[in-house]
Design an enzyme around this catalytic site. Structure first.
Site, mmCIF file in Angstrom:
data_model
loop_
_atom_site.group_PDB
_atom_site.id
_atom_site.type_symbol
_atom_site.label_atom_id
_atom_site.label_comp_id
_atom_site.label_asym_id
_atom_site.label_seq_id
_atom_site.Cartn_x
_atom_site.Cartn_y
_atom_site.Cartn_z
ATOM 1 N N ASP A 286 0.856 -1.179 0.000
ATOM 2 C CA ASP A 286 0.000 0.000 0.000
ATOM 3 C C ASP A 286 0.889 1.225 0.000
ATOM 4 O O ASP A 286 2.048 1.144 0.390
ATOM 5 C CB ASP A 286 -0.825 0.058 1.298
ATOM 6 C CG ASP A 286 -1.962 -0.926 1.249
ATOM 7 O OD1 ASP A 286 -2.364 -1.289 0.144
ATOM 8 O OD2 ASP A 286 -2.439 -1.310 2.330
ATOM 9 N N ASP B 210 -4.824 -3.532 4.708
ATOM 10 C CA ASP B 210 -5.261 -3.071 6.019
ATOM 11 C C ASP B 210 -6.777 -3.112 6.195
ATOM 12 O O ASP B 210 -7.278 -3.186 7.297
ATOM 13 C CB ASP B 210 -4.727 -1.659 6.314
ATOM 14 C CG ASP B 210 -4.899 -0.725 5.121
ATOM 15 O OD1 ASP B 210 -5.671 -1.075 4.211
ATOM 16 O OD2 ASP B 210 -4.267 0.342 5.110
ATOM 17 N N ASP C 193 -9.497 -6.535 2.293
ATOM 18 C CA ASP C 193 -8.173 -6.995 1.885
ATOM 19 C C ASP C 193 -7.924 -8.437 2.303
ATOM 20 O O ASP C 193 -6.964 -9.063 1.865
ATOM 21 C CB ASP C 193 -7.075 -6.112 2.490
ATOM 22 C CG ASP C 193 -7.003 -4.763 1.806
ATOM 23 O OD1 ASP C 193 -7.412 -4.700 0.633
ATOM 24 O OD2 ASP C 193 -6.563 -3.794 2.431
#
Ligand code: ATP
Length: 921
Positions: free
Chosen positions: A335, A639, A643
């Site tokens: 990310d 997170d 996901d």
């Protein structure tokens, strides 16, 4: 007690009205419990935990030590020895069995405990209402009567009755096996409903997959539904990994082969006229010699130490196999916000509906800085700017406060940045809220990409809905500019691009006035009819350590892919700063573009694209599968709630310890306690070290077994029978001595070996390659044969040439092998180079091991009871020196082998480089 009350008390909270439940658990829904009351109840009900069985049970671990082919061979061998009247030998054999079992047990038990402690090291916290204030408390402190404020991604810490819900959905698969999310609401259900049908309850161990809700706790710990089906938690993982399984499988085959050879050996011995006792003992000696007893313990310890190291570098391993897999990862998908960047947002530019562009100065969260327009400082906010800032402050769930001279943001940094910016012009949250109290809100979620609030309009006349979010999403819902101007979408988007090109995260703001006094805001209410207030661009600089870590990954042949929900231009600009976008690797690909590509096209695109923008969780999953189909071993961070599938699909799922949801942490193999990308790189480095150290342990231990087995084999096949007794270079008990002592004292220190220089400059290893490869095989053969030649040679020299006694000659052979092992250990500290490259003194345990071994060997040679037990005899100085000299022969051979191998590797990589030149990572 009246009938009604007793009936009510018997009824399940799921079937009761909310008020009745609140009465039952004695709490006010607006205030929650007081801290004192919560403390009292905690004492009364005990902590909210389910005692797990503590991983594997002691008998199970103990049994695994005993249920080893070798141990059975030894037990049977001991029985034979007793039958043949060799009681002392039998005693030694049994002492060894017990010592081996105990050592193995203690080490495995300790390692298991350590790993378990680390896995549970990621504590779950939960938000409760105490004395009317939101508080984050450890899940273990939740008591009946607590008011829980649940939101998407949370793990439900106890059983509770739903009091209020907005789209609240939970995944109760852990409890009911039903993996589809269940809708929850405050309406009571029928008395007697099954757990799966209790839509008015949430249950311990389930996850909030959508919406949010307020829940009053009705049961904690063992009293929850999960607590009742306690078997669930007993599935704690053992300390097995693909690697340990591979090794124990190989071990079994080795054991079977050895048994066969031992039987043949017995036959040869008998044919050659050995007395029965000696033939049996020789066969036993061979079996004992050839099986690597110390191996399982060494492997477990190496893994455990690796896991501990990773934890100290902020990567907590939740599933042990990840400790190995990490070292083989070829791609890391990360990310952006918070992991690669600092997640410290600062508003830099604003564009308002009046067409003005403002620059904002100042850094961090300190609300000090100036607004300027066309290089002129703005003292007082004009109407357009004020309205924009007001929207940012009202449509906001974060907080800003000063503590000990430091300004801190609570909640989402993106929103915090808006508070900071507004405050720079004197607009505070408190004032704004007083003027426009909030009635309702739709919190920000990555999937929606917007947040909306319903506030009172300025003069208390009607309401106003504020909308803020990704510009595309907000713009879709606008039909004019605030102040009545015409909305030129392309011009606004171009303005946004210009912000994004500078790496800024861009938010758009809009509002819509409502007449009437509605109290609720639903998603359907924000479909359109808004007027655009303007744009805000904020910077979130890359972390310095992330830039370095990306470079380190590249050097290690690991590609890094950045996957973000942010805009393409923002992502590409940050990607450039991180070294992810360059002339070889094209600009960013968006989620929408990914959807349009066929599997094949995507396969090609992932090879040359490192930045993926506006990506939704389903794109993440597809990207991951595409990478894996290309043979990559992928680590992926995540997170959010959605996901979880990607984290499970990844070879190594990585969750964020600070900002990650409980769902993501549960699904992950590794949790980063600092959310920092560089910790992934550190964990990969540790993974490589662990793998190397396991190979070092194998390369060290296996030759010992081959060497000793050969010594016995040579003895039985070629040595004469002297005076009615078989002549052997080493006694069976001596073989045991070498095996056990060497394994414990010398192989264990290898688990502490530091990272070899150059480890992170090598490409990742082939994930399909067996750990027992040609290198280990050839090394085992070479070192084993050399050991046998040295040991037998010295024995023959002493016994045959010098005419020394049998016991003295055998003691010398054993001592030579001990020296040989000491020198070989030093060679094993590096698989490729010389020990000086690793640093002679980088691993103090090696010296502790060598010291301990020499002491033990002194005892073996000089202590009278050892002489009796092991049939040894004291040696003189010359004999020690001679033994040490023989031991030294290992150096030149292994050094030569390493040199040859390095030369070959170098030639191969030069050839590879020439071939690969056009297509680099
Ligand atoms: P990364 O994957 O790098 O962590 P992200 O997934 O956090 O990024 P999101 O938080 O999903 O990205 O943000 C996506 C877009 O939604 C942003 O580009 C921004 O325009 C918008 N956005 C982000 N935070 C908020 C917020 N609190 N309120 C409204 N809109 C937001």
């Amino acid at each position: 007690m009246s009938d009604a009350v007793s009936r009510r008390e018997k009824a399940h909270p799921a079937a009761l009205e909310v008020e009745a439940v609140l009465e039952q658990v004695e709490v006010s829904i607006d205030e929650g419990l007081s801290p004192e009351e919560a403390k009292k109840r905690l004492e009364e009900h005990g902590p909210n935990v389910l005692e797990s069985s503590g991983g594997e049970s002691i008998p199970k671990i103990l049994w695994r030590q005993i249920n080893d082919p070798l141990i059975w061979v030894l037990i049977v061998a001991g029985l034979f020895a007793i039958l043949l009247g060799e009681t002392i030998d039998a005693l030694v054999v049994y002492a060894v069995v017990i010592a081996n079992t105990l050592i193995g047990f203690i080490q495995e038990y300790k390692a298991g405990k350590e790993i378990e402690a680390l896995a549970s090291f990621v504590p779950t916290e939960t938000v409760v209402l105490r004395d009317g204030e939101r508080q984050t408390v450890p899940a273990s402190d939740v008591v009946p009567g607590d008011v829980l404020l649940l939101q998407s991604g949370d793990r439900v810490p106890a059983d509770g009755r739903v009091v209020a819900a907005r789209g609240l959905q939970t995944d109760e698969a852990a409890l009911t096996g039903e993996s589809l999310p269940v809708e929850k609401s405050p309406d009571p259900v029928e008395e007697g409903s099954e757990v799966a049908d209790r839509a008015s309850m949430v249950h311990n161990g389930s996850y909030v997959t959508g919406g949010n809700g307020t829940v009053v706790v009705t049961a904690t710990g063992r009293k929850t539904e999960l607590g009742r089906v306690s078997t669930m938690l007993d599935e704690a993982e053992g300390v097995e990994t693909p690697l340990t399984k591979q090794i124990s499988w190989v071990g079994k085959w080795i054991a079977a082969a050895i048994l066969a050879v031992a039987v043949v050996l017995l036959a040869i011995g008998l044919v050659r006229g050995f007395p029965l006792v000696d033939a049996v003992l020789a066969a036993i000696a061979l079996a004992v010699a050839a099986i690597p007893e110390g191996l399982p313990a060494v492997i477990t310890i190496t893994l455990a130490i690796g896991v501990r190291h990773m934890a100290s570098r902020q990567a907590v391993i939740r599933h042990l196999p990840a400790a190995e897999t990490l070292g083989s990862s070829t791609v890391v998908c990360s990310d952006k916000t918070g992991t690669l960047t600092r997640n410290e947002m600062t508003v830099r530019q604003l564009w308002t509906s009046a067409g003005s562009r403002y620059e904002v100065s100042g850094t961090g969260y300190r609300p000090e800085g100036e607004f300027s327009r066309s290089d002129e400082t703005v003292e007082e906010a004009p109407e357009d700017l004020r309205e924009l800032l007001l929207a940012g402050v009202l449509c906001n769930d974060s907080g800003l406060k000063e503590e000990d001279g430091e300004w801190r943001v609570t909640g989402d940094p993106t929103e915090g940045a808006l508070l900071v910016a507004a405050r720079k012009l004197g607009l505070t949250l408190k004032e704004a809220n007083a003027e426009h109290p909030r009635r309702d809100s739709i919190p920000f979620e990555s999937e929606r990409q917007y947040m909306a609030t319903l506030n009172d309009a300025a003069d208390g006349d009607g309401r106003v809905i504020y909308l803020k979010g990704a510009p595309e999403v907000v713009l879709e819902r606008c039909d004019r500019l605030a102040g009545g101007g015409e909305l030129d979408r392309d011009a606004v988007l171009a303005r946004m691009e210009s912000f994004a090109d500078e790496g800024q995260r861009v938010l758009a703001f809009a509002r819509r006035f409502e007449s009437g006094d509605t109290e609720r805001l639903e998603e359907d209410d924000v479909g359109g009819g808004f007027e655009l207030l303007g744009l805000a661009g904020m910077i979130d600089p890359p972390r310095d350590e992330a830039i370095e870590a990306v470079a380190a990954c590249h050097r290690a042949g690991i590609s890094v892919k950045m996957i973000t929900g942010d805009h393409k231009a923002t992502a590409a600009a940050i990607g450039r700063q991180l070294g992810l976008v360059d002339e070889r690797n094209g600009a960013a690909l968006t989620g929408r573009e990914i959807s349009r590509l066929s599997d094949e096209e995507l396969g090609e695109a992932v090879a040359t694209t490192n930045v993926f923008a506006r990506v939704a969780p389903e794109h993440k999953l597809r990207l991951l599968k595409t990478l894996q189909a290309r043979g990559e071993v992928a680590a992926m961070t995540g997170d959010g709630v959605n996901d979880a599938p990607a984290l499970k699909q990844a070879d190594i799922g990585v969750a964020m310890g600070i900002t990650g949801t409980d769902v993501s942490k549960e699904a992950a193999d590794v949790v980063l306690t600092d959310d920092n990308f560089s910790s992934i790189q550190a964990a990969v480095e540790e993974g490589r070290r662990v793998y190397d150290n396991l190979r070092k342990a194998l390369a060290f231990l296996l030759p010992t077994n081959v060497g000793q087995a050969l010594i016995i084999l040579i003895g039985v096949m070629f040595f004469p029978v002297v005076g009615g007794e078989a002549l052997l270079p080493m006694q069976p008990t001596q073989v045991l001595w070498v095996n056990l002592v060497v394994a414990v004292a010398l192989a264990l220190p290898l688990a502490f070996e530091v990272l070899e220089p150059g480890t992170m400059e090598r490409p990742p290893r082939d994930p399909n390659a067996s750990i027992l490869d040609w290198m280990i095989f050839l090394r085992t053969l070479m070192v084993g044969v050399l050991m046998a030649v040295g040991g037998v040679g010295l024995f023959l020299f002493e016994y045959g040439v010098q005419g020394g006694g049998l016991e003295g000659a055998q003691t010398m052979a054993v001592t030579a092998i001990i020296f040989y092992q000491i020198f070989y250990l030093i060679e094993c500290r590096s698989l490729r180079g010389s020990v000086f490259e690793v640093g002679l003194f980088t691993n103090k345990w090696v010296f502790v091991g060598i010291g301990a071994l020499l002491l033990l060997q002194l005892g073996f040679v000089y202590l009278p009871f050892m002489n009796t037990l092991f049939h040894t005899a004291p040696l003189g100085l010359t004999e020690w020196l001679l033994a040490a000299l023989v031991g030294l022969i290992v150096f030149p051979f292994v050094s030569l082998e390493k040199w040859l191998r390095r030369r070959r590797e170098k030639n191969r990589s030069v050839r590879q480089e020439r071939r690969d030149l056009p297509a680099a990572r």
